[in-house]
Motif scaffolding. Sequence first.
Motif, PDB file in Angstrom:
ATOM      1  N   THR A  67      -1.036  -0.317   2.582  1.00  7.44           N
ATOM      2  CA  THR A  67      -0.722  -0.988   1.310  1.00  7.44           C
ATOM      3  C   THR A  67      -1.757  -2.073   1.087  1.00  7.44           C
ATOM      4  O   THR A  67      -2.273  -2.659   2.054  1.00  7.44           O
ATOM      5  CB  THR A  67       0.688  -1.596   1.325  1.00  7.44           C
ATOM      6  OG1 THR A  67       0.769  -2.574   2.374  1.00  7.44           O
ATOM      7  CG2 THR A  67       1.731  -0.519   1.551  1.00  7.44           C
ATOM      8  N   PHE A 125      -5.935   2.992  -5.665  1.00  9.71           N
ATOM      9  CA  PHE A 125      -4.800   2.126  -5.974  1.00  9.71           C
ATOM     10  C   PHE A 125      -4.986   1.656  -7.417  1.00  9.71           C
ATOM     11  O   PHE A 125      -5.900   0.888  -7.716  1.00  9.71           O
ATOM     12  CB  PHE A 125      -4.757   0.944  -5.004  1.00  9.71           C
ATOM     13  CG  PHE A 125      -4.393   1.351  -3.600  1.00  9.71           C
ATOM     14  CD1 PHE A 125      -3.103   1.203  -3.137  1.00  9.71           C
ATOM     15  CD2 PHE A 125      -5.338   1.903  -2.755  1.00  9.71           C
ATOM     16  CE1 PHE A 125      -2.761   1.576  -1.854  1.00  9.71           C
ATOM     17  CE2 PHE A 125      -5.009   2.285  -1.474  1.00  9.71           C
ATOM     18  CZ  PHE A 125      -3.707   2.132  -1.017  1.00  9.71           C
ATOM     19  N   SER A 163       1.409  -4.579  -4.257  1.00  6.34           N
ATOM     20  CA  SER A 163       1.373  -3.299  -3.572  1.00  6.34           C
ATOM     21  C   SER A 163       1.580  -2.198  -4.593  1.00  6.34           C
ATOM     22  O   SER A 163       2.433  -2.283  -5.466  1.00  6.34           O
ATOM     23  CB  SER A 163       2.456  -3.247  -2.498  1.00  6.34           C
ATOM     24  OG  SER A 163       2.241  -4.240  -1.533  1.00  6.34           O
ATOM     25  N   SER A 164       0.821  -1.131  -4.498  1.00  9.01           N
ATOM     26  CA  SER A 164       0.913  -0.069  -5.489  1.00  9.01           C
ATOM     27  C   SER A 164       0.830   1.287  -4.821  1.00  9.01           C
ATOM     28  O   SER A 164       0.331   1.424  -3.705  1.00  9.01           O
ATOM     29  CB  SER A 164      -0.200  -0.208  -6.530  1.00  9.01           C
ATOM     30  OG  SER A 164      -1.463  -0.127  -5.908  1.00  9.01           O
ATOM     31  N   GLN A 165       1.335   2.290  -5.530  1.00  8.90           N
ATOM     32  CA  GLN A 165       1.282   3.643  -5.035  1.00  8.90           C
ATOM     33  C   GLN A 165      -0.095   4.223  -5.303  1.00  8.90           C
ATOM     34  O   GLN A 165      -0.597   4.173  -6.430  1.00  8.90           O
ATOM     35  CB  GLN A 165       2.352   4.503  -5.723  1.00  8.90           C
ATOM     36  CG  GLN A 165       2.522   5.898  -5.142  1.00  8.90           C
ATOM     37  CD  GLN A 165       3.105   5.865  -3.745  1.00  8.90           C
ATOM     38  OE1 GLN A 165       3.907   5.005  -3.432  1.00  8.90           O
ATOM     39  NE2 GLN A 165       2.688   6.796  -2.906  1.00  8.90           N
TER      40      GLN A 165
END
Length: 390
Positions: A63, A156, A3-5
């Motif tokens: 996400t 992402f 999961s990334s910002q």
Amino acid sequence: MGSSQATGSTRITGSGVAMAAATAVLIAAGLVLDYPELLALGLVAGVALLCAAGWMTVTPDVTLIREIHPPSVFQGDGARALVTVTNAARRRSPPILAAETVGEQTVAVALPSLAPGARFQAAYPLPTDRRGVFEVGPLVVGHTDPLRLLHVGRAFPDRSTLRVHPRIHTVDPLPTGGSPDMDGPTSATSPLGGVAFHSLREYVRGDDLRLIHWRSTARTGKMMVRHNVVPNEPRMTVVLDTSAAPYAGDYFEDAVRVAASLAVSGAQHGFPVELWTTGGRRGAAESSRDVAGLLDLLAAVGPADDDPGLAELTRMTPGEDGMVLGVVTGQPPGARLGAVSAVRSRFAMASVVCVGEEHGRPGLPVRGALTVNVRTSDDFAAVWNSWVRR
């Protein structure tokens, strides 16, 4: 990819640009010409743009997790990415069209509307038609308003790696020329305890008394024993010419496939294999279990104008006696091929494979080496076995 910002960006579409221009023209014309109908149309167009902007404020909060299966494949084999999307918002997410970047190509991925907390997995194929090491990502998700006036994209940034190995042809390994030793070649660094005689040496405490060589002991006056070792397997060295000059068109890819085929064949037949490129890259496989490292190396190589080419052979020194040399190149001038003859004495056997021959001519003779001159790697696979078995 975990999961990334995500980082977001909003852009106006072509339809949005046309709508904004129509708004300005209609309002100006309505005011100048005192034409209320045109003014009304301009205001309606402006309201549509404002509604689109309001719609874009409701962005999906999701996400994503990406996985590559498998991370390494042979050219043309199947590989896919699996993306798990979770709606982290308290409201339903709109349908999303995602775009995945794979090297220089883009793959579109459609994601459905998701309820709050819902999860969806999308699997999509990755292109494997070209050899190479490809960066997969960033994954960009986006949505538009119902009139497609504005577009919001969120990238992402996490990336994954896909390695596409060269295709392998089923061929015999490099010819070794046989061994001059009945038990196999030996060296001072060979493991002790075998049955192959390497040399005589002075007795040291703990040596098996049955190995005492009495005739030499009587002649020298010192206790001499037979130094027996485990025979060495012939070690194969495959050198790939990574200079750009010998290759026209796409023939460098054929050379990579030939080098990969020879290296893998050697390892599968039980020979330790070293892989060198004239650009300075090296890898080794002690057995067939280690060939993945060699294939990873070959997935990443490319021709370079500043590569020294076959001239680099004169600076390559085998690490032990009895090594077998295989050189893979394109169509270099005879002077460059002369580097093989210059180092021939350092190896037990030498072979040269030239690709890119478009006129069916035999290869230039290389003193002390078996030379095969073919057009493609497929042609090499067709003729190689008959040559080395002569």
